[in-house]
Design an enzyme around this catalytic site. Structure first.
Site, PDB file in Angstrom:
ATOM      1  N   GLU A  50       3.303  20.509  52.326  1.00 11.48           N
ATOM      2  CA  GLU A  50       2.084  19.693  52.403  1.00 11.48           C
ATOM      3  C   GLU A  50       2.284  18.418  53.208  1.00 11.48           C
ATOM      4  OE1 GLU A  50       1.743  22.200  48.663  1.00 11.48           O
ATOM      5  OE2 GLU A  50       3.314  20.945  49.563  1.00 11.48           O
ATOM      6  N   PHE A 112      -2.080  21.633  33.556  1.00  8.83           N
ATOM      7  CA  PHE A 112      -1.126  22.150  34.524  1.00  8.83           C
ATOM      8  C   PHE A 112      -1.503  21.691  35.930  1.00  8.83           C
ATOM      9  CE2 PHE A 112       0.125  25.658  37.442  1.00  8.83           C
ATOM     10  CZ  PHE A 112       1.502  25.500  37.337  1.00  8.83           C
ATOM     11  N   GLN A 113      -0.559  21.079  36.606  1.00 12.73           N
ATOM     12  CA  GLN A 113      -0.704  20.554  37.968  1.00 12.73           C
ATOM     13  C   GLN A 113      -1.825  19.514  38.075  1.00 12.73           C
ATOM     14  OE1 GLN A 113      -0.787  23.865  40.792  1.00 12.73           O
ATOM     15  NE2 GLN A 113       1.455  23.840  40.846  1.00 12.73           N
ATOM     16  N   LYS A 162     -11.820  22.021  40.396  1.00 12.60           N
ATOM     17  CA  LYS A 162     -11.991  23.453  40.647  1.00 12.60           C
ATOM     18  C   LYS A 162     -13.357  23.962  40.213  1.00 12.60           C
ATOM     19  CE  LYS A 162      -9.533  27.835  40.405  1.00 12.60           C
ATOM     20  NZ  LYS A 162      -8.297  28.546  39.959  1.00 12.60           N
ATOM     21  N   MET A 473      20.218   4.561  63.202  1.00 13.08           N
ATOM     22  CA  MET A 473      19.723   3.189  63.101  1.00 13.08           C
ATOM     23  C   MET A 473      20.322   2.467  61.905  1.00 13.08           C
ATOM     24  SD  MET A 473      17.998   0.908  64.670  1.00 13.08           S
ATOM     25  CE  MET A 473      16.699   1.525  65.737  1.00 13.08           C
TER      26      MET A 473
END
Length: 572
Positions: A50, A112-113, A162, A473
């Site tokens: 993602e 959940f999630q 959802k 760096m």
């Protein structure tokens, strides 16, 4: 018409003219993905992470100027995306991020999630929404695109539960918006503009300080016209590279921590500084009490919160930089006789005194030569993306940029792992251009999984890995300021990048001298596949000039403190 929330999302994307979407499906966003399956009205690129999906949308947006779109799921899908969102926010990139959320009845139950995506994204978005009612969804989607692209651009997040994505409702996509609390100022204050015109004519050492806002507003040509007609010297920030052609005699180069000596000297001595679309980042200003201390400062920006935030502006002008400059040009067009010959002579002396330079060699290869060769070979045919580190600064210093949006890089957040997926977005925006990602051996591994996406979707990005077996760096800072205590920056343990590229279905090359690199670069472009070019460079090469953190522009380091160490034969 009456359709469900997922269909509304697809219809809104079509109405907004979206051609490409980047994403990754999951439970909470499955209804939307089901509609994507049914309606093939735009291209969806399945990324492998993602974060990379948002970076790819970001690269697409930066290079094209259009709004980039990413679709992700809830929970870890969203938290993975936060780095990409914050990257876009810091650099004012227009994105719309659509995320799934657990059903409204489960919000707040640790389902959940479930994650508070709106709460998490609030500090790193221009605006965000949690859709609570299907009747609000068409308006919210319209507002999201409008807010993302107007004013100071930025990412807008839309979180859709959802159950909302499955609910039927009336879809009437707004043709007009009336946002009472969001009305970006386009026209600058005419009295302030008049003052700037008057002051400019009395200045002895004027300087134009160009930031990324010039690119965002599409004002590059207007800025070029203004500077050439008034004959005023110019410095660019990292985000403005390419606004002026590399060979423009007015351009002094990049300013700031790793800017050119002449650019920083000009900033240190100017008596009239015109900042356009710049935010006075700490990497530019250094020690604030010494920054442009002799100058009256003009600050032109569409974001009123940026003006006076860091540096006090004597002549603040809120407005779109293109509109403000057009008005300023009208006021000045009757007297284009400005020459400032003494000032130009002084700057030419500084430029000759300490030009950008490096000690060239064939073995080990110098990264500066690599970048110059890429520019010499492909120049205007290419768009350059980078990750973050030494290679980013070398690219900014030594690539011969000639047009705006030719340089795609993470500025404000400094995100390693940005370059490869961003370069994929660039290639999809401009299939006829050569998309080259200049990266390091540390950065490339952070989103290396996108080799699979690039192979699957035939996105031929050339990744040039400037490989010094270090987090370069950080190692440079440890060398300069931590008495060479190289704490966890040695990257001697590495994969075989050639075999890694080939295992995914791409092409790979290993280069240790100039002849090998010339061959590898040409072959990588000709192959029309994703490529990794692993280039062994001088391990202890440093980025110079450099101004230490918190130092004034007059404290610029020109000579390499490690030079004697390297000449002693210590290879480390």
């Amino acid at each position: 018409m009456r359709i469900n929330g997922s269909e509304m999302v697809i219809q809104a994307l079509k109405n907004e003219g979206v051609k490409i979407v980047f994403g990754y499906p999951g439970g909470a966003i499955m209804n939307v993905y089901d509609e994507i399956y049914k309606q093939q009205d735009f291209e969806h690129i399945l990324m492998r992470h993602e974060q990379a999906a948002v970076h790819a949308a970001d690269g697409y947006a930066r290079s094209s100027g259009n709004v980039g779109v990413a679709i992700i799921t809830s929970g870890p899908g969203f938290t993975n995306a936060v780095t990409g969102i914050a990257t876009a926010y810091m650099d004012s990139v227009p994105l719309v991020i659509i995320s799934g959320q657990v059903p409204t009845s489960l919000i707040g139950t640790d389902a959940f999630q479930e994650i508070d995506a709106v709460g998490i994204s609030r500090p790193c978005t221009k605006h965000n929404y949690l859709v609570k009612n299907i009747t609000d969804l068409p308006r919210i989607l319209k507002e999201a695109f409008y807010i993302a692209r107007t004013g100071r651009p930025g990412p807008v997040h839309v979180d859709i539960p959802k159950d909302i994505s499955a609910t039927i409702g009336d879809f009437e996509y707004p043709t007009e918006l009336n946002l009472k609390t969001y009305r970006p100022t386009q026209k600058g204050n005419s009295r302030q503009i008049k003052k700037v015109a008057d002051m400019l004519s009395h200045s002895k050492k004027p300087l134009l300080y160009i930031g990324g806002g010039v690119v965002s507003s599409g004002a590059s040509e207007c800025v070029r016209t203004f500077a050439s007609r008034v004959n005023i010297p110019v410095v660019e920030t990292l985000m403005a590279r390419g606004v002026f052609e590399n060979n423009n005699p007015l351009l002094l180069g990049m300013v700031g921590m790793h800017g050119s000596y002449v650019a920083n000297a000009a900033m240190n001595e100017t008596d009239f500084l015109i900042a356009i679309g710049a935010r006075f980042d700490d990497r530019v200003t250094g020690k604030l009490s010494e920054f442009a201390r002799y100058a009256s400062i003009v600050h032109i920006d569409i974001d009123p919160s940026s003006i006076g935030k860091i540096v006090n502006a004597h002549y603040p002008i809120v407005g779109d930089v293109k509109e403000v400059l057009r008005d300023l040009i009208v006021l000045l067009e009757k007297s284009w006789s400005y020459k400032w010959d003494d000032w130009r002579d002084t700057l030419k002396h500084y430029e000759n005194l300490h030009p950008l330079k490096y000690d060239d060699s064939d073995i080990p290869l110098k990264p500066q030569w690599i970048i110059q060769h890429i520019g010499k070979t492909f120049g205007e045919e290419s768009i350059i993306s980078t990750d973050v580190g030494q290679h980013q600064m070398w690219a900014a210093q030594f690539f011969p940029f000639t047009f705006p949006r030719q340089f795609v890089t993470s500025g404000g957040l400094g995100t390693m792992g940005f370059g490869f997926p961003a370069a994929m977005g660039v290639k999809l925006a401009f299939p006829h251009k050569i998309s080259i990602n200049i990266t390091g051996d540390g950065s490339i591994l952070m989103n290396i999984q996108e080799l699979m996406t690039a192979v699957e979707r035939n996105i031929p990005v050339v990744n040039v890995i400037l490989n010094n077996n270090y987090l370069g760096m950080v190692r440079q800072w440890q060398s300069f300021f931590y008495d060479k205590r190289y704490s966890h920056t040695d990257l001697a343990a590495q994969p075989d990048f050639v075999k890694l590229a080939e295992s995914f279905g791409g092409v790979g090359f290993r280069c240790e001298n100039k002849e090998q690199f010339v061959h590898a670069l040409n072959e990588s472009v000709a192959a029309n596949k994703v490529a990794l070019i692993d280039v062994a460079i001088d391990r202890l090469e440093n980025v110079l000039p450099m101004i230490p953190t918190g130092g004034g522009l007059s404290q610029i380091m020109i000579d390499d403190p490690d030079r004697q160490h390297k000449q002693s034969g210590n290879k480390e």
